[in-house]
Design a protein around this motif. Sequence first.
Motif, mmCIF file in Angstrom:
data_model
loop_
_atom_site.group_PDB
_atom_site.id
_atom_site.type_symbol
_atom_site.label_atom_id
_atom_site.label_comp_id
_atom_site.label_asym_id
_atom_site.label_seq_id
_atom_site.Cartn_x
_atom_site.Cartn_y
_atom_site.Cartn_z
ATOM 1 N N THR A 31 0.793 -1.294 -0.208
ATOM 2 C CA THR A 31 0.100 0.019 -0.191
ATOM 3 C C THR A 31 0.864 1.416 -0.152
ATOM 4 O O THR A 31 2.019 1.197 0.082
ATOM 5 C CB THR A 31 -1.126 -0.047 1.098
ATOM 6 N N GLU A 32 0.221 2.449 0.114
ATOM 7 C CA GLU A 32 0.839 3.568 0.113
ATOM 8 C C GLU A 32 1.725 3.747 1.112
ATOM 9 O O GLU A 32 2.694 4.302 1.441
ATOM 10 C CB GLU A 32 -0.006 4.741 -0.441
ATOM 11 N N PRO A 143 -6.211 10.197 -8.754
ATOM 12 C CA PRO A 143 -5.923 8.813 -8.152
ATOM 13 C C PRO A 143 -7.089 7.924 -8.964
ATOM 14 O O PRO A 143 -8.135 8.455 -9.158
ATOM 15 C CB PRO A 143 -5.825 8.962 -6.763
ATOM 16 N N TYR A 144 -6.642 6.643 -8.771
ATOM 17 C CA TYR A 144 -7.597 5.783 -9.372
ATOM 18 C C TYR A 144 -8.839 5.598 -8.123
ATOM 19 O O TYR A 144 -8.545 5.804 -7.161
ATOM 20 C CB TYR A 144 -7.415 4.395 -9.955
ATOM 21 N N THR A 146 -11.039 3.945 -5.315
ATOM 22 C CA THR A 146 -10.505 2.835 -4.426
ATOM 23 C C THR A 146 -11.673 2.767 -3.556
ATOM 24 O O THR A 146 -12.777 3.542 -3.633
ATOM 25 C CB THR A 146 -9.516 3.339 -3.378
ATOM 26 N N PRO A 151 -12.561 9.167 -0.141
ATOM 27 C CA PRO A 151 -11.748 9.163 -1.376
ATOM 28 C C PRO A 151 -11.281 10.736 -1.266
ATOM 29 O O PRO A 151 -11.963 11.506 -1.340
ATOM 30 C CB PRO A 151 -12.218 8.723 -2.603
ATOM 31 N N THR A 152 -9.846 10.828 -1.536
ATOM 32 C CA THR A 152 -9.210 12.096 -1.973
ATOM 33 C C THR A 152 -9.871 12.841 -2.931
ATOM 34 O O THR A 152 -9.780 12.204 -4.341
ATOM 35 C CB THR A 152 -7.754 12.090 -2.053
ATOM 36 N N CYS A 155 -7.100 15.988 -7.971
ATOM 37 C CA CYS A 155 -5.750 15.663 -8.204
ATOM 38 C C CYS A 155 -4.747 15.668 -6.897
ATOM 39 O O CYS A 155 -5.224 16.457 -5.960
ATOM 40 C CB CYS A 155 -5.189 16.307 -9.361
ATOM 41 N N VAL A 156 -3.640 14.758 -6.838
ATOM 42 C CA VAL A 156 -3.054 14.548 -5.745
ATOM 43 C C VAL A 156 -1.451 14.887 -6.248
ATOM 44 O O VAL A 156 -1.086 14.211 -7.392
ATOM 45 C CB VAL A 156 -3.164 13.373 -4.983
ATOM 46 N N SER A 158 2.135 14.091 -6.998
ATOM 47 C CA SER A 158 2.898 12.807 -6.962
ATOM 48 C C SER A 158 4.497 13.041 -6.844
ATOM 49 O O SER A 158 4.980 12.054 -6.656
ATOM 50 C CB SER A 158 2.611 12.312 -8.475
#
Length: 663
Positions: A31-32, A143-144, A146, A151-152, A155-156, A158
């Motif tokens: 995981t992240e 992000p895809y 989940t 969920p966020t 955009c996040v 990277s």
Amino acid sequence: MRTDCGCGCGGDATRTSAFVRPRFFAGQLLTEDDLGLLVDYMTAKGRLHNRSLYGPGVICGLAVTCAPCGGGSVAVHPGHALDCAGNDIVVPCTEQVDVRALVREQRISGLGVDCGDDCDDEGGRRYGLYVRYQELPIEPVAPYATEEPCPTPGCVPSRIQEGFRFVVKCADDEDHRHNPGTHLLATIGDLARADRARTRDRRLGHYLDALSTAAAGTGRTFRFDAADAGRYATSLAWLRENAGGEGPPPPPAAREMTEHVRALASAVARYDTHDPAGQERLRREYPDLATVQEARGVLGTACDRLGDADMEAAWPDPLRRSLARAVVTETAARVVPERGDADAPLEVRMLAQGTPLSHALRVEFRADLGLIREWLLCRLDQTGEAVDCRLRTETAAVDVPPLLPAPPPDSVERAAVAEVQQIAEAGAALTVALRRFLTDAACATLNPPCGDCTDTDVLLAHVELDGCDVVRVCSATREQVLPGGSAYGEWLPKLYRLRELAERLCCRPVPEHPKPALPPEGDVVGPYAEGLLGDWPRTGDLEEMLSLLLTPAPGETPPKALHEQVYTTPSEVTDSMHELAVLRTQVADLTSALEGLRTQLGSAQTEVVRLRERVEAPDRGPESGAAGTSDESPGEPPDQDEPAKPPARRTRSSRNQKPGGTP
């Protein structure tokens, strides 16, 4: 073998480590959090190495120069720096920095607080130009989807781009360098108080062996050798020419005269410890001793002149002034009058070693012992970094004699052997304890502590503005990363010498003060105390190490003194302590008087018993039967048939009855 005592006593650690790295295995769901933990671990380890091994400062480059077109800008050239948090700051190309804009920004962020005036005002202003590490999130990615409940959105970022920015501040930059002298002052506290305890310890050190020798050598003669004869002849010749004269001597002459009086009095006192036969032998061996009576007269004249001298001007240091007064007082009382060896008190044996012990000096020694002991206990309690685990217990157990009120200046009260032994034993124990403490404090400075980081800005240069224009740039005072870390930068001129001294001083067995050994018979060898009234130079490995730590080398920042709160004793407490000391003296005198009365009472009781036995003993003489103890009249002879009566027992009242009287 496992134990449950936890961290700090040899068992398994119970605290979480500062660093945790991920462990990967086949079939693991990544995981992240796992990947982020790896990045955090590597980044934190790199910062730790930078912070601990190198320290903050400029590594290379980052020169600051005036801008080609002048004005209020400067040019910062490429380079590499580390801040105190361990972050790498890399400037890849030359940057044109507008100092005027940074000043305005600093003024706004400080809510109008500025270290200088506006551009229109006259006079130069100094600022510090700093570079600050900063991180900037970049490259946002959607992000895809989940199964996270929240969920966020959007955009996040990277990526994290490491960068920098320039700031100006008032020129009061924080010094991150570790000064070993600062560490030492944090242990010993206020330097003036430490010197006060060390100086009194050095004065006691001149007396310890002499006190032990005088107390153990009671009734023994002191050796008189060629060195004593040389001091006798030299000092007597000098005093013959200079002891007389009108008025008190000036301060330089008073100091020299006092030293010659001490030397001559020592030789005469050694001579006085011998009986008449021994003195006759010394006069045959050293013909100069034939002038002993003249020497006593010369000493008396010199003491009279010194008694009128300005001792404060001659001896500005109060500790040496007390010694000089003791020389005059004890010489006039113990050596000038002729005395035989039977009346030679303990003070004569002290004077024979060149260490006069007056009543006032004994009182000062008691106060010095208390001061040294209290200073040691105070520092041991406040330091909290003890490495000699038994030092405080042993220091607290030292039997220091109680304080006494100051006697009259000319008091010649004689000392008791027990008092001198107690002062010598307490002084020897505290001298060793003080040396142990100072040695440990000096050795601890060789271990630099981890510094606290409160300001991560790295100073590049100091810039001076005149109006709105930069007129001067100075980069010489900024921190520079050195091999081994900038924390060691202050040590480079003295590091090798400190290491050499540490090998001889640190981690050695606990020192002991050796007592002087007296020969089983014959003369006592008590060496003359050279330099008692001199400057007392601080020599030896420990003194050199302390001097290296506290004396700034050229270009070194001075040690930062420790600011302690000073507690003053109220006058009521001081007066009570003085009254308590007086009461202790009176109690001691009463105790001595009571012991004397007990001795007299015991002698009287013994005499009464002896007289009673003599009175009650029966008279066995031939005439005792004819004594008037019978009931018959003196004219009638006793009846021969009547058995003889035992003599009548006299009562206590019959002894007080007059002859022929009635009871």
